[in-house]
Design a protein around this motif. Structure first.
Motif, short mmCIF file in Angstrom:
data_model
loop_
_atom_site.label_atom_id
_atom_site.label_comp_id
_atom_site.label_asym_id
_atom_site.label_seq_id
_atom_site.Cartn_x
_atom_site.Cartn_y
_atom_site.Cartn_z
N LEU A 21 0.86 -1.19 0.00
CA LEU A 21 0.00 0.00 0.00
C LEU A 21 0.90 1.24 0.00
O LEU A 21 1.76 1.38 0.86
CB LEU A 21 -0.90 0.01 1.24
CG LEU A 21 -1.77 1.27 1.41
CD1 LEU A 21 -2.82 1.38 0.30
CD2 LEU A 21 -2.43 1.28 2.78
N VAL A 22 0.68 2.11 -0.99
CA VAL A 22 1.56 3.27 -1.18
C VAL A 22 0.80 4.57 -0.95
O VAL A 22 -0.36 4.68 -1.34
CB VAL A 22 2.14 3.26 -2.62
CG1 VAL A 22 3.11 4.42 -2.82
CG2 VAL A 22 2.82 1.94 -2.93
N ASP A 23 1.46 5.52 -0.32
CA ASP A 23 0.94 6.90 -0.31
C ASP A 23 2.12 7.87 -0.34
O ASP A 23 3.25 7.49 -0.05
CB ASP A 23 0.05 7.15 0.91
CG ASP A 23 -0.92 8.33 0.68
OD1 ASP A 23 -0.84 9.00 -0.37
OD2 ASP A 23 -1.74 8.59 1.57
N GLY B 186 -7.43 14.60 -14.36
CA GLY B 186 -8.32 14.55 -13.20
C GLY B 186 -7.60 14.65 -11.86
O GLY B 186 -8.24 14.66 -10.83
N GLY B 187 -6.28 14.70 -11.87
CA GLY B 187 -5.55 14.82 -10.61
C GLY B 187 -5.31 13.48 -9.93
O GLY B 187 -5.63 12.41 -10.49
N GLY B 188 -4.74 13.52 -8.73
CA GLY B 188 -4.48 12.33 -7.93
C GLY B 188 -3.56 11.33 -8.62
O GLY B 188 -2.78 11.67 -9.50
N ALA C 53 -3.83 10.86 -12.64
CA ALA C 53 -3.06 11.78 -13.47
C ALA C 53 -1.58 11.40 -13.45
O ALA C 53 -0.91 11.40 -14.50
CB ALA C 53 -3.24 13.22 -12.97
N ALA C 54 -1.07 11.04 -12.28
CA ALA C 54 0.35 10.69 -12.14
C ALA C 54 0.70 9.45 -12.95
O ALA C 54 1.71 9.41 -13.66
CB ALA C 54 0.69 10.48 -10.67
N ILE C 55 -0.14 8.42 -12.89
CA ILE C 55 0.16 7.16 -13.59
C ILE C 55 0.06 7.34 -15.11
O ILE C 55 0.96 6.92 -15.84
CB ILE C 55 -0.75 6.01 -13.08
CG1 ILE C 55 -0.31 5.61 -11.67
CG2 ILE C 55 -0.71 4.81 -14.04
CD1 ILE C 55 -1.16 4.55 -10.99
N1 AR6 Z 1 1.72 8.07 -5.61
C1 AR6 Z 1 1.18 7.40 -4.56
N2 AR6 Z 1 -0.01 7.70 -4.02
C2 AR6 Z 1 -0.68 8.74 -4.54
C3 AR6 Z 1 -0.19 9.50 -5.64
C4 AR6 Z 1 1.08 9.10 -6.18
N3 AR6 Z 1 1.62 9.74 -7.21
N4 AR6 Z 1 -1.10 10.47 -5.93
C5 AR6 Z 1 -2.11 10.33 -5.06
N5 AR6 Z 1 -1.88 9.30 -4.21
P1 AR6 Z 1 -6.98 9.78 -5.48
P2 AR6 Z 1 -9.65 8.51 -5.40
C6 AR6 Z 1 -2.75 8.75 -3.14
O1 AR6 Z 1 -7.57 11.11 -5.21
O2 AR6 Z 1 -9.94 9.09 -4.05
C7 AR6 Z 1 -8.85 11.15 -9.85
O3 AR6 Z 1 -9.07 12.46 -10.29
C8 AR6 Z 1 -3.63 9.71 -2.39
O4 AR6 Z 1 -2.93 10.36 -1.34
O5 AR6 Z 1 -5.95 9.69 -6.56
O6 AR6 Z 1 -9.98 7.08 -5.65
C9 AR6 Z 1 -9.50 10.11 -10.76
O7 AR6 Z 1 -9.56 10.57 -12.10
C10 AR6 Z 1 -4.70 8.77 -1.85
O8 AR6 Z 1 -4.22 8.10 -0.69
O9 AR6 Z 1 -8.11 8.67 -5.86
C11 AR6 Z 1 -10.87 9.90 -10.15
O10 AR6 Z 1 -11.81 10.77 -10.71
C12 AR6 Z 1 -4.85 7.73 -2.97
O11 AR6 Z 1 -3.67 7.89 -3.79
C13 AR6 Z 1 -10.68 10.23 -8.68
O12 AR6 Z 1 -9.50 11.02 -8.60
C14 AR6 Z 1 -6.09 7.88 -3.86
O13 AR6 Z 1 -6.36 9.24 -4.11
C15 AR6 Z 1 -10.49 9.01 -7.82
O14 AR6 Z 1 -10.43 9.41 -6.48
#
Ligand code: AR6
Length: 231
Positions: free
Chosen positions: A77-79, A137-139, A142-144
């Motif tokens: 599990l990564v964060d 979309g961020g998060g 977007a990174a992957i």
């Molecule tokens: N590496 C590791 N963990 C990460 C990274 C990263 N580069 N970026 C974020 N996290 P989220 P969701 C963690 O918001 O809640 C998107 O816009 C983050 O801290 O990415 O499922 C999609 O397009 C958190 O613990 O996903 C969808 O519309 C976890 O990843 C929507 O967000 C998930 O955060 C999905 O929302």
């Protein structure tokens, strides 16, 4: 052996998964290198605003189930941050359940730089996707997509055009993708979790009965997808 595993993870987290100590501490354990490993973010707990306590219970429950099913595989599990609440909740609950710490770890780092930045080899990476399976979309989504390059979008569309909440799709990564060459990632598994954010599609409007059901389904689909690659 389990206490050694947890110490190792702690040391890695102290250097935020990013520096030489993390690299050497993992590299020195040669048995880690060729173990099929899934790196996954906490599905739904950031942009989708899912409750962290409930999510951590489900993560631990599902990991426990699949660690037993999949003998020779690791789950990570990564964060991004060492202050991550979901990582500390899951770590505490995994400890209480005595999950084999060689098979389940938590890791602080960018999921797109696990090997190059953290010395951790993960051949499969999960993505918290959107229903359109589109970049941006961020998060973590977007990174992957950004780290994998445009070939991930093409490969994804060959497999599926969209995703329903609770479902996952396994996408083999073209060997030309930077995520493949640099990080050693051979597959991305897109997962769509339950959404508790009123501004996003499929909003569950505080229905945690349904939400927990869908999150369990999402982790099952993700881990089944990983199992299908490992076998
Ligand atoms: N590496 C590791 N963990 C990460 C990274 C990263 N580069 N970026 C974020 N996290 P989220 P969701 C963690 O918001 O809640 C998107 O816009 C983050 O801290 O990415 O499922 C999609 O397009 C958190 O613990 O996903 C969808 O519309 C976890 O990843 C929507 O967000 C998930 O955060 C999905 O929302």
């Amino acid at each position: 052996s389990s206490s050694i595993g947890w110490e190792e993870v702690k040391r890695v987290e102290e250097v935020k998964g990013g520096e030489d100590l993390a690299f050497s501490s993992l590299e020195s354990t040669s048995s880690f290198d060729n173990v099929p490993t899934l790196a996954f973010p906490s599905i739904s707990t950031a942009d989708f605003q899912f409750d962290l306590e409930k999510a951590s219970d489900i993560i631990v429950e599902k990991v426990l189930e699949f660690v037993t099913k999949l003998g020779n595989a690791r789950f990570v599990l990564v964060d991004l941050s060492s202050g991550s609440k979901i990582l500390s909740l899951v770590r505490a609950k995994a400890g209480e359940k005595n999950i084999d710490s060689g098979k389940f770890l938590t890791f602080v780092g960018d999921i797109t730089r696990l090997y190059s930045g953290g010395g951790l080899r993960c051949n499969v990476v999960a993505n918290a996707a959107n229903w359109r399976l589109k970049p941006g979309g961020g998060g973590v989504n977007a990174a992957i997509f950004s780290a994998a390059g445009p070939s991930l979008e093409t490969a994804t569309m060959e497999r599926a055009g969209s995703l329903a909440p609770g479902k996952a799709v396994v996408v083999p990564l073209p060997s030309t993708s930077p995520l493949f060459c640099r990080e050693g990632v051979t597959h991305v598994i897109h997962v769509l979790g339950p959404n508790m954010n009123p501004k996003r599609p499929n909003f569950l409007n505080k229905d945690y009965k349904k939400g927990c059901e869908v999150l369990r389904e999402a982790y099952s689909a993700l881990f089944e997808g990983f199992a299908s690659i490992v076998k």
